[in-house]
Design a protein around this motif. Structure first.
Motif, PDB file in Angstrom:
ATOM      1  N   THR A  28       0.782  -1.271  -0.038  1.00 16.84           N
ATOM      2  CA  THR A  28       0.020  -0.114  -0.097  1.00 16.84           C
ATOM      3  C   THR A  28       0.857   1.209   0.112  1.00 16.84           C
ATOM      4  N   ASP A  29       0.561   2.321  -0.678  1.00 15.36           N
ATOM      5  CA  ASP A  29       1.111   3.548  -0.527  1.00 15.36           C
ATOM      6  C   ASP A  29       1.333   4.143   0.893  1.00 15.36           C
ATOM      7  N   PRO A  30       2.543   4.229   1.525  1.00 10.06           N
ATOM      8  CA  PRO A  30       2.388   4.804   3.041  1.00 10.06           C
ATOM      9  C   PRO A  30       1.532   6.087   3.216  1.00 10.06           C
ATOM     10  N   ASP A  31       1.526   7.029   2.135  1.00 10.92           N
ATOM     11  CA  ASP A  31       0.680   8.090   2.219  1.00 10.92           C
ATOM     12  C   ASP A  31      -0.918   7.790   2.529  1.00 10.92           C
ATOM     13  N   LYS A  32      -1.186   6.709   2.141  1.00 14.53           N
ATOM     14  CA  LYS A  32      -2.696   6.360   2.494  1.00 14.53           C
ATOM     15  C   LYS A  32      -2.673   6.033   3.848  1.00 14.53           C
ATOM     16  N   LEU A  33      -1.825   5.727   4.773  1.00 14.48           N
ATOM     17  CA  LEU A  33      -2.121   5.583   6.154  1.00 14.48           C
ATOM     18  C   LEU A  33      -1.862   6.928   6.639  1.00 14.48           C
ATOM     19  N   ALA A 110     -20.624  -0.153  22.062  1.00 13.05           N
ATOM     20  CA  ALA A 110     -19.501   0.010  21.137  1.00 13.05           C
ATOM     21  C   ALA A 110     -18.453   1.030  21.745  1.00 13.05           C
ATOM     22  N   CYS A 111     -18.056   1.783  20.970  1.00 12.48           N
ATOM     23  CA  CYS A 111     -17.099   2.941  21.648  1.00 12.48           C
ATOM     24  C   CYS A 111     -17.613   4.156  22.299  1.00 12.48           C
ATOM     25  N   TYR A 112     -18.945   3.955  22.637  1.00 13.75           N
ATOM     26  CA  TYR A 112     -19.830   5.152  23.347  1.00 13.75           C
ATOM     27  C   TYR A 112     -19.693   4.748  24.765  1.00 13.75           C
ATOM     28  N   TYR A 200     -20.082   2.758   4.817  1.00  7.94           N
ATOM     29  CA  TYR A 200     -21.317   3.185   5.942  1.00  7.94           C
ATOM     30  C   TYR A 200     -21.084   3.568   7.270  1.00  7.94           C
ATOM     31  N   SER A 201     -20.131   3.052   7.946  1.00  7.19           N
ATOM     32  CA  SER A 201     -19.661   3.512   9.304  1.00  7.19           C
ATOM     33  C   SER A 201     -19.322   4.981   9.208  1.00  7.19           C
ATOM     34  N   THR A 202     -18.613   5.599   8.249  1.00 11.30           N
ATOM     35  CA  THR A 202     -18.094   6.735   8.434  1.00 11.30           C
ATOM     36  C   THR A 202     -18.915   7.594   8.238  1.00 11.30           C
ATOM     37  N   PHE A 232     -13.200  14.576  19.577  1.00 11.86           N
ATOM     38  CA  PHE A 232     -14.081  13.884  18.654  1.00 11.86           C
ATOM     39  C   PHE A 232     -13.532  12.328  19.251  1.00 11.86           C
ATOM     40  N   HIS A 233     -14.540  11.312  18.962  1.00  9.66           N
ATOM     41  CA  HIS A 233     -14.136   9.999  19.176  1.00  9.66           C
ATOM     42  C   HIS A 233     -13.222   9.765  17.828  1.00  9.66           C
ATOM     43  N   LEU A 234     -12.121   8.994  17.906  1.00  2.00           N
ATOM     44  CA  LEU A 234     -11.090   8.900  17.054  1.00  2.00           C
ATOM     45  C   LEU A 234     -10.815   7.551  16.554  1.00  2.00           C
ATOM     46  N   LEU A 241     -10.899  14.862  11.653  1.00  5.22           N
ATOM     47  CA  LEU A 241     -10.778  16.085  10.970  1.00  5.22           C
ATOM     48  C   LEU A 241     -11.822  16.344   9.784  1.00  5.22           C
ATOM     49  N   LYS A 242     -12.448  15.417   9.311  1.00  5.30           N
ATOM     50  CA  LYS A 242     -13.611  15.666   8.372  1.00  5.30           C
ATOM     51  C   LYS A 242     -14.857  16.195   9.013  1.00  5.30           C
ATOM     52  N   GLY A 243     -14.959  15.531  10.358  1.00  6.19           N
ATOM     53  CA  GLY A 243     -16.037  15.968  11.360  1.00  6.19           C
ATOM     54  C   GLY A 243     -15.797  17.585  11.730  1.00  6.19           C
ATOM     55  N   GLY A 275      -3.543   4.173  17.945  1.00  2.12           N
ATOM     56  CA  GLY A 275      -4.391   3.624  17.129  1.00  2.12           C
ATOM     57  C   GLY A 275      -5.784   3.720  17.551  1.00  2.12           C
ATOM     58  N   ASN A 276      -6.810   2.783  17.387  1.00  5.36           N
ATOM     59  CA  ASN A 276      -7.944   2.916  17.948  1.00  5.36           C
ATOM     60  C   ASN A 276      -8.216   2.224  19.031  1.00  5.36           C
ATOM     61  N   ILE A 277      -8.585   2.938  20.136  1.00  2.16           N
ATOM     62  CA  ILE A 277      -8.628   2.068  21.475  1.00  2.16           C
ATOM     63  C   ILE A 277     -10.215   2.024  21.800  1.00  2.16           C
TER      64      ILE A 277
HETATM   65  N1  CAA Z   1      -2.224   9.002  -0.589  1.00  3.39           N
HETATM   66  C1  CAA Z   1      -3.093   9.958   0.452  1.00  3.39           C
HETATM   67  N2  CAA Z   1      -4.313   9.619   0.752  1.00  3.39           N
HETATM   68  C2  CAA Z   1      -4.866   8.476   0.180  1.00  3.39           C
HETATM   69  C3  CAA Z   1      -4.203   7.482  -0.779  1.00  3.39           C
HETATM   70  C4  CAA Z   1      -2.891   7.972  -0.969  1.00  3.39           C
HETATM   71  N3  CAA Z   1      -1.805   7.417  -1.803  1.00  3.39           N
HETATM   72  N4  CAA Z   1      -4.642   6.660  -1.068  1.00  3.39           N
HETATM   73  C5  CAA Z   1      -6.023   6.738  -0.508  1.00  3.39           C
HETATM   74  N5  CAA Z   1      -6.097   7.725   0.338  1.00  3.39           N
HETATM   75  C6  CAA Z   1      -6.991   8.198   1.125  1.00  3.39           C
HETATM   76  C7  CAA Z   1      -8.545   8.022   0.408  1.00  3.39           C
HETATM   77  O1  CAA Z   1      -8.762   9.082  -0.707  1.00  3.39           O
HETATM   78  C8  CAA Z   1      -9.362   8.239   1.525  1.00  3.39           C
HETATM   79  O2  CAA Z   1      -9.464   9.736   1.918  1.00  3.39           O
HETATM   80  P1  CAA Z   1     -11.065  10.047   2.041  1.00  3.39           P
HETATM   81  O3  CAA Z   1     -11.840   9.388   3.310  1.00  3.39           O
HETATM   82  O4  CAA Z   1     -10.779  11.716   2.427  1.00  3.39           O
HETATM   83  O5  CAA Z   1     -11.602  10.080   0.762  1.00  3.39           O
HETATM   84  C9  CAA Z   1      -8.613   7.555   2.880  1.00  3.39           C
HETATM   85  O6  CAA Z   1      -7.216   7.471   2.422  1.00  3.39           O
HETATM   86  C10 CAA Z   1      -9.122   6.061   3.173  1.00  3.39           C
HETATM   87  O7  CAA Z   1      -8.884   5.266   1.815  1.00  3.39           O
HETATM   88  P2  CAA Z   1     -10.108   4.392   1.342  1.00  3.39           P
HETATM   89  O8  CAA Z   1     -11.447   5.338   1.174  1.00  3.39           O
HETATM   90  O9  CAA Z   1      -9.920   3.695   0.084  1.00  3.39           O
HETATM   91  O10 CAA Z   1     -10.459   3.621   2.513  1.00  3.39           O
HETATM   92  P3  CAA Z   1      -9.889   2.217   3.043  1.00  3.39           P
HETATM   93  O11 CAA Z   1     -10.025   1.278   2.366  1.00  3.39           O
HETATM   94  O12 CAA Z   1      -8.654   2.545   3.651  1.00  3.39           O
HETATM   95  O13 CAA Z   1     -10.784   2.136   4.409  1.00  3.39           O
HETATM   96  C11 CAA Z   1     -12.042   2.502   6.258  1.00  3.39           C
HETATM   97  C12 CAA Z   1     -11.077   3.177   5.331  1.00  3.39           C
HETATM   98  C13 CAA Z   1     -13.360   1.987   5.769  1.00  3.39           C
HETATM   99  C14 CAA Z   1     -12.270   3.524   7.481  1.00  3.39           C
HETATM  100  C15 CAA Z   1     -11.389   1.272   7.245  1.00  3.39           C
HETATM  101  O14 CAA Z   1     -10.063   1.857   7.657  1.00  3.39           O
HETATM  102  C16 CAA Z   1     -12.145   0.685   7.985  1.00  3.39           C
HETATM  103  O15 CAA Z   1     -13.132  -0.314   7.743  1.00  3.39           O
HETATM  104  N6  CAA Z   1     -11.990   0.984   9.294  1.00  3.39           N
HETATM  105  C17 CAA Z   1     -12.920   0.466  10.481  1.00  3.39           C
HETATM  106  C18 CAA Z   1     -14.279   0.917  10.671  1.00  3.39           C
HETATM  107  C19 CAA Z   1     -13.994   2.447  10.790  1.00  3.39           C
HETATM  108  O16 CAA Z   1     -13.010   2.922  11.558  1.00  3.39           O
HETATM  109  N7  CAA Z   1     -15.168   3.242  10.832  1.00  3.39           N
HETATM  110  C20 CAA Z   1     -15.305   4.484  11.276  1.00  3.39           C
HETATM  111  C21 CAA Z   1     -16.497   4.976  11.856  1.00  3.39           C
HETATM  112  S1  CAA Z   1     -17.139   3.667  12.861  1.00  3.39           S
HETATM  113  C22 CAA Z   1     -16.586   4.133  14.572  1.00  3.39           C
HETATM  114  O17 CAA Z   1     -16.141   5.203  14.605  1.00  3.39           O
HETATM  115  C23 CAA Z   1     -16.534   3.224  15.381  1.00  3.39           C
HETATM  116  C24 CAA Z   1     -15.238   2.486  15.581  1.00  3.39           C
HETATM  117  O18 CAA Z   1     -14.250   3.039  16.244  1.00  3.39           O
HETATM  118  C25 CAA Z   1     -14.726   1.531  15.009  1.00  3.39           C
END
Ligand code: CAA
Length: 392
Positions: A28-33, A110-112, A200-202, A232-234, A241-243, A275-277
């Motif tokens: 995966t591109d590290p920038d994605k994380l 859940a996280c609440y 959907y969760s987001t 915010f819950h994180l 940040l979007k929130g 990370g998420n706790i």
């Molecule tokens: N460089 C920079 N950014 C990049 C990138 C790159 N090369 N490639 C992708 N991105 C960005 C995407 O554009 C996206 O940003 P936006 O949201 O602004 O569009 C972001 O990285 C995430 O990428 P994806 O949309 O492809 O999503 P993903 O496959 O990484 O999955 C997720 C994201 C669905 C949240 C996943 O992490 C997941 O399932 N997490 C668990 C569920 C969760 O945390 N839900 C949150 C709400 S529920 C809750 O709050 C309760 C709880 O604690 C679980």
């Protein structure tokens, strides 16, 4: 009567996974994380560390003997419970040596959950102002190898001592809660990892924030200009940040926008390394804000947005107390940097190890000498816990 948070403690595991290593292993591109999720590292818990050991460590880091003699309620909020019947708080009550005439129970949504626990603690203090309530939010977030949620795992516990005349924050009793029956994230009894409708969760998180914030403003008569910070819950910081951007409307003055953004950046520092706790993640954000924001001052009002999938959300506020910094730590980042870094192969082995019970339901465990409290084994299906490190 003034009621609020008198002390806040935190504990996490001794192992860390760097997300640049995970990105490389998952191609995966590290920038994605780092940019897409705003995450850097995850705490990884071995099999000897669970919600009990982390919760006991977090609480022990803040409690005096006097506190233990005055606590008459222990509430553990969790969504990674180790028993369907016995509450985690009963184990923790015993490990910490809290006086016996206390009420101990576990709470779940859940996280609440910890947010409901804090409000229940407030109500209890109104009746018994001389007592103290220990609220612990403790979780290990595990999604599984190669899942979309994998980079958002984590492990940790927050302990909060709720008292009258608190030394950190006072409650304002302005809570606005919301419940909606949705399936965005859930974990049936037969599964060790959750089922997640990620996108959907987001959407649910952000919509609960929008609608709750509108209702909160209507009921309280307050708006963003009245707040120094919003916590915010994180689940991962980028969603929060979007929130923040969603609720900062165009009429907000640039200086207030700047203040809220700066304080938001301070509030995500610890989560970016842990990370998420789950239940504790909102309160880890609060701790990060309080310990890292130079501009906060007594009297400042802080809003908190709690979200638990399923879903229940709540917005409420607290005010900072004079000299609040005296109750906080200044070296937590250095402590986090002392965790042992794991290779991806070691993370996969350690985080997902399962206890192998013999025919009597027993197992001995090892390798916990660096932990504060540890699960040392299982004896005829009874989990055995010990204090490992002596108090300094
Ligand atoms: N460089 C920079 N950014 C990049 C990138 C790159 N090369 N490639 C992708 N991105 C960005 C995407 O554009 C996206 O940003 P936006 O949201 O602004 O569009 C972001 O990285 C995430 O990428 P994806 O949309 O492809 O999503 P993903 O496959 O990484 O999955 C997720 C994201 C669905 C949240 C996943 O992490 C997941 O399932 N997490 C668990 C569920 C969760 O945390 N839900 C949150 C709400 S529920 C809750 O709050 C309760 C709880 O604690 C679980």
């Amino acid at each position: 009567m003034i009621i609020g948070i008198d002390k806040i403690g935190f504990a996490t595991s001794n192992y860390v996974l760097k997300l640049k290593d995970l990105a490389q292993a998952r191609q995966t591109d590290p920038d994605k994380l780092s940019k897409g999720l705003l995450l850097k590292e995850l705490s990884i818990a071995p099999v000897t560390e669970d919600i009990i050991t982390l919760g006991a460590s977090a609480a022990e880091s803040i409690l005096s003997q006097e506190d233990k003699d005055q606590i008459d309620m222990v509430i553990v909020a969790t969504e990674s419970a180790i028993d369907q019947s016995k509450a985690a708080s009963v184990f923790i009550h015993g490990l910490l040596g809290i006086q016996p005439f206390a009420r101990s129970f576990e709470i779940k949504e859940a996280c609440y959950g910890a947010t409901a626990a804090l409000d229940y603690a407030r109500l209890h203090l109104e009746k018994r102002p001389d007592s103290k309530v220990l609220v612990i939010a403790s979780d290990i977030a595990k999604y599984g190898i190669g899942t979309p949620g994998e980079p958002t795992q984590g492990a940790g516990s927050i302990a909060m001592l709720v008292t009258a005349n608190p030394r950190i924050l006072t409650f304002n009793d302005d809570n606005v809660a919301q419940t909606r029956d949705v399936m965005d994230f859930w974990r049936p009894n037969y599964s060790s990892t959750p089922f997640v409708n990620g996108l959907y969760s987001t959407q649910q998180y952000l919509d609960c924030l929008k609608t709750s914030w509108t209702e909160y403003q209507k009921r309280s008569g307050l708006s963003l200009k009245d707040f120094a910070a919003v916590n915010f819950h994180l689940p991962y910081p980028k969603l929060a940040l979007k929130g923040l951007k969603q609720i900062m409307d165009k009429s907000l003055e640039p200086a207030k926008r700047e203040e809220l953004t700066q304080n938001f950046n301070q509030s995500i520092i610890y989560s970016q390394k842990v990370g998420n706790i789950y239940t504790g993640s909102l309160y880890l954000g609060l701790l990060s804000l309080l310990e890292n924001s130079p501009q906060l001052k007594a009297g400042d009002r802080i809003a908190l947005f709690s979200y638990g999938s399923g879903a229940v959300s709540e917005i409420f506020s607290m005010n900072l107390v004079e000299n609040f910094r005296q109750e906080l730590k200044t070296n937590r980042l250095e402590e986090l940097d002392q965790r042992e870094s794991l290779s991806v192969a070691d993370y996969e082995r350690i985080f997902f190890e399962e206890i192998q019970l013999d025919e009597t339901g027993s197992a001995s465990l090892a390798g916990y000498d660096q932990q504060n409290f540890a699960l040392t084994g299982v004896n005829q299906h009874q989990r055995q816990y010990s204090k490992v490190k002596k108090e300094a």
